[in-house]
Scaffold this motif. Sequence first.
Motif, PDB file in Angstrom:
ATOM      1  N   SER A 181      39.025  54.144  58.220  1.00  0.00           N
ATOM      2  CA  SER A 181      38.240  53.426  59.230  1.00  0.00           C
ATOM      3  C   SER A 181      36.959  54.169  59.577  1.00  0.00           C
ATOM      4  O   SER A 181      35.898  53.563  59.713  1.00  0.00           O
ATOM      5  CB  SER A 181      39.082  53.202  60.490  1.00  0.00           C
ATOM      6  OG  SER A 181      40.129  52.298  60.234  1.00  0.00           O
TER       7      SER A 181
ATOM      8  N   LYS B 161      51.706  56.001  62.888  1.00  0.00           N
ATOM      9  CA  LYS B 161      50.463  56.727  63.175  1.00  0.00           C
ATOM     10  C   LYS B 161      50.650  57.428  64.521  1.00  0.00           C
ATOM     11  O   LYS B 161      50.256  56.922  65.577  1.00  0.00           O
ATOM     12  CB  LYS B 161      49.279  55.766  63.203  1.00  0.00           C
ATOM     13  CG  LYS B 161      47.920  56.437  62.993  1.00  0.00           C
ATOM     14  CD  LYS B 161      46.848  55.405  62.768  1.00  0.00           C
ATOM     15  CE  LYS B 161      45.474  56.033  62.667  1.00  0.00           C
ATOM     16  NZ  LYS B 161      45.294  56.856  61.458  1.00  0.00           N
TER      17      LYS B 161
ATOM     18  N   GLU C  94      45.492  54.432  67.267  1.00  0.00           N
ATOM     19  CA  GLU C  94      44.749  53.733  66.227  1.00  0.00           C
ATOM     20  C   GLU C  94      43.277  54.107  66.337  1.00  0.00           C
ATOM     21  O   GLU C  94      42.755  54.297  67.432  1.00  0.00           O
ATOM     22  CB  GLU C  94      44.883  52.206  66.373  1.00  0.00           C
ATOM     23  CG  GLU C  94      46.189  51.638  65.872  1.00  0.00           C
ATOM     24  CD  GLU C  94      46.331  51.722  64.357  1.00  0.00           C
ATOM     25  OE1 GLU C  94      45.326  51.508  63.638  1.00  0.00           O
ATOM     26  OE2 GLU C  94      47.452  51.993  63.894  1.00  0.00           O
TER      27      GLU C  94
ATOM     28  N   SER D  61      54.188  51.041  65.206  1.00  0.00           N
ATOM     29  CA  SER D  61      54.378  52.488  65.323  1.00  0.00           C
ATOM     30  C   SER D  61      55.118  52.827  66.607  1.00  0.00           C
ATOM     31  O   SER D  61      56.031  53.662  66.622  1.00  0.00           O
ATOM     32  CB  SER D  61      53.025  53.214  65.294  1.00  0.00           C
ATOM     33  OG  SER D  61      52.404  53.122  64.030  1.00  0.00           O
TER      34      SER D  61
ATOM     35  N   ARG E  41      39.055  54.621  69.801  1.00  0.00           N
ATOM     36  CA  ARG E  41      40.302  55.363  69.702  1.00  0.00           C
ATOM     37  C   ARG E  41      41.233  54.796  70.777  1.00  0.00           C
ATOM     38  O   ARG E  41      40.950  54.910  71.980  1.00  0.00           O
ATOM     39  CB  ARG E  41      40.070  56.862  69.920  1.00  0.00           C
ATOM     40  CG  ARG E  41      41.344  57.715  69.952  1.00  0.00           C
ATOM     41  CD  ARG E  41      42.163  57.630  68.687  1.00  0.00           C
ATOM     42  NE  ARG E  41      41.447  58.047  67.500  1.00  0.00           N
ATOM     43  CZ  ARG E  41      41.416  59.279  67.012  1.00  0.00           C
ATOM     44  NH1 ARG E  41      42.074  60.230  67.627  1.00  0.00           N
ATOM     45  NH2 ARG E  41      40.746  59.535  65.910  1.00  0.00           N
TER      46      ARG E  41
ATOM     47  N   VAL F 149      44.256  50.401  56.860  1.00  0.00           N
ATOM     48  CA  VAL F 149      43.623  49.085  56.993  1.00  0.00           C
ATOM     49  C   VAL F 149      42.447  48.975  56.030  1.00  0.00           C
ATOM     50  O   VAL F 149      42.282  47.957  55.350  1.00  0.00           O
ATOM     51  CB  VAL F 149      43.180  48.844  58.448  1.00  0.00           C
ATOM     52  CG1 VAL F 149      42.330  47.580  58.560  1.00  0.00           C
ATOM     53  CG2 VAL F 149      44.398  48.744  59.369  1.00  0.00           C
TER      54      VAL F 149
ATOM     55  N   ARG G 222      49.754  47.344  63.751  1.00  0.00           N
ATOM     56  CA  ARG G 222      50.270  48.644  63.333  1.00  0.00           C
ATOM     57  C   ARG G 222      50.579  49.523  64.546  1.00  0.00           C
ATOM     58  O   ARG G 222      51.572  50.264  64.552  1.00  0.00           O
ATOM     59  CB  ARG G 222      49.268  49.336  62.400  1.00  0.00           C
ATOM     60  CG  ARG G 222      49.809  50.608  61.771  1.00  0.00           C
ATOM     61  CD  ARG G 222      48.890  51.135  60.698  1.00  0.00           C
ATOM     62  NE  ARG G 222      47.589  51.552  61.224  1.00  0.00           N
ATOM     63  CZ  ARG G 222      46.589  52.020  60.469  1.00  0.00           C
ATOM     64  NH1 ARG G 222      46.739  52.096  59.156  1.00  0.00           N
ATOM     65  NH2 ARG G 222      45.438  52.374  61.006  1.00  0.00           N
ATOM     66  N   LEU G 223      49.747  49.457  65.578  1.00  0.00           N
ATOM     67  CA  LEU G 223      49.998  50.241  66.791  1.00  0.00           C
ATOM     68  C   LEU G 223      51.338  49.874  67.406  1.00  0.00           C
ATOM     69  O   LEU G 223      52.157  50.753  67.721  1.00  0.00           O
ATOM     70  CB  LEU G 223      48.874  50.013  67.801  1.00  0.00           C
ATOM     71  CG  LEU G 223      49.070  50.739  69.141  1.00  0.00           C
ATOM     72  CD1 LEU G 223      48.594  52.174  69.039  1.00  0.00           C
ATOM     73  CD2 LEU G 223      48.362  50.017  70.273  1.00  0.00           C
TER      74      LEU G 223
ATOM     75  N   HIS H 202      45.030  46.312  63.214  1.00  0.00           N
ATOM     76  CA  HIS H 202      45.200  47.615  63.857  1.00  0.00           C
ATOM     77  C   HIS H 202      46.211  47.549  65.000  1.00  0.00           C
ATOM     78  O   HIS H 202      47.056  48.440  65.146  1.00  0.00           O
ATOM     79  CB  HIS H 202      43.853  48.123  64.381  1.00  0.00           C
ATOM     80  CG  HIS H 202      42.994  48.765  63.346  1.00  0.00           C
ATOM     81  ND1 HIS H 202      43.277  50.001  62.814  1.00  0.00           N
ATOM     82  CD2 HIS H 202      41.857  48.348  62.736  1.00  0.00           C
ATOM     83  CE1 HIS H 202      42.345  50.333  61.932  1.00  0.00           C
ATOM     84  NE2 HIS H 202      41.477  49.349  61.863  1.00  0.00           N
TER      85      HIS H 202
ATOM     86  N   MET I  75      39.591  52.574  65.172  1.00  0.00           N
ATOM     87  CA  MET I  75      39.011  51.314  64.706  1.00  0.00           C
ATOM     88  C   MET I  75      37.494  51.380  64.734  1.00  0.00           C
ATOM     89  O   MET I  75      36.909  52.076  65.565  1.00  0.00           O
ATOM     90  CB  MET I  75      39.499  50.165  65.599  1.00  0.00           C
ATOM     91  CG  MET I  75      41.008  49.999  65.625  1.00  0.00           C
ATOM     92  SD  MET I  75      41.583  48.828  66.887  1.00  0.00           S
ATOM     93  CE  MET I  75      41.607  49.881  68.352  1.00  0.00           C
TER      94      MET I  75
END
Length: 283
Positions: A246, A149, A32, A54, A88, A209, A50-51, A47, A34
Amino acid sequence: MPVWINGELVPSERATVSVFDHGLLYGDGVFEGMRIYSGKVFRLAEHLERLYESARAICLRVPIELAEMTAAVEKTVAANDLTDGYIRLIVTRGPGTLGLGPDRCRDPQVIIIAATIQLYPEEHYEKGLEIITSSVIRNHPAALSPRIKSLNYLNNIMAKIEGAQAGCVEALMLNHKGEVAECTGDNIFLVKHGELYTPPLDAGILAGVTRAVVLELAAELEIPAHEKALTKHDVYIADECFLTGSAAEVVPVVKVDSRPIGDGKPGQMTARLRDAFQKHVRQ
C-alpha cells in the motif's frame, strides 16, 4: 493534524492512549495501512474486511460496526484535507492491568491517523532497489497466521534492521521451509520468460491488497501469472523483480544479495504493471 480516537477527532498533540493499553504493552491489536488517491481511500472495503477478520482471528471485538468505521475513515481524511496520503487504522485490546490476559482489558481503542507519506524516494522507482535475504525467517504459520495484520511486527523489524545494516532499505524473508515469503513490509513478484510469479498465501505471506490488484491488472493485460512456491534460486535467475504494498505501490528490485536481477535495471514488465497500477488508482 486531527486524529480520530474512539469517535472523536482531536489534535495530534492530544491524541494519546493509556500506558496500560495492551496494544502498547504486548502488541495486542490489529491495524491496516491504506492509501488515499484523489481524496478517496483506495480499496477501503477490502482493507476493512481484512481488519475485521484479523480482529476476529485474535478474539478482539471491534467496538464499532463496519458502516461506522467506513464513515470514520472518510471523516478523518476530510478533516485532514488530504488529496493524496496514507491512513493508519489501529484497533487495540484497550487498557487493562499488567499481565497477558485479554480478559483484564476493557474498551478496545480505535485510532485513525491520516498523513502524507513517501515510503521510497523517486530515485528508487527509476533505478530500482537493492535488497538482501535476511537470516530472520517469517513467523511459523502454526504459531501465528501471517494473514493476521497484528501490531506485533518485531519479526519484520529485526529483518528490517539486518537489511539496514547491509545498506538496504528492504530485506527478503524466507519461510520455515526455506521458500521465498515476502519482504519486511511488501509482497514480492518475479518475472521469468514473460510470465509473472509470486509466492502463494500458504507460503506464509500477508494477503496484500496491492498484491491482489497487481494480479488483477496482469489478468487484464493478459500477462500469465502464477502463485507458486519460490526459492532463492528463482529470485537469482529471474528476469525482473518488484515489490508491492500500500505504501510502496509497485517498486522495482534490481539486485538481491549483491546479484543483479536480469540486466540490473528495472524491467519492461515491471514498468508496464507500475504504469497500469498508477492509472488504475487515479481512476
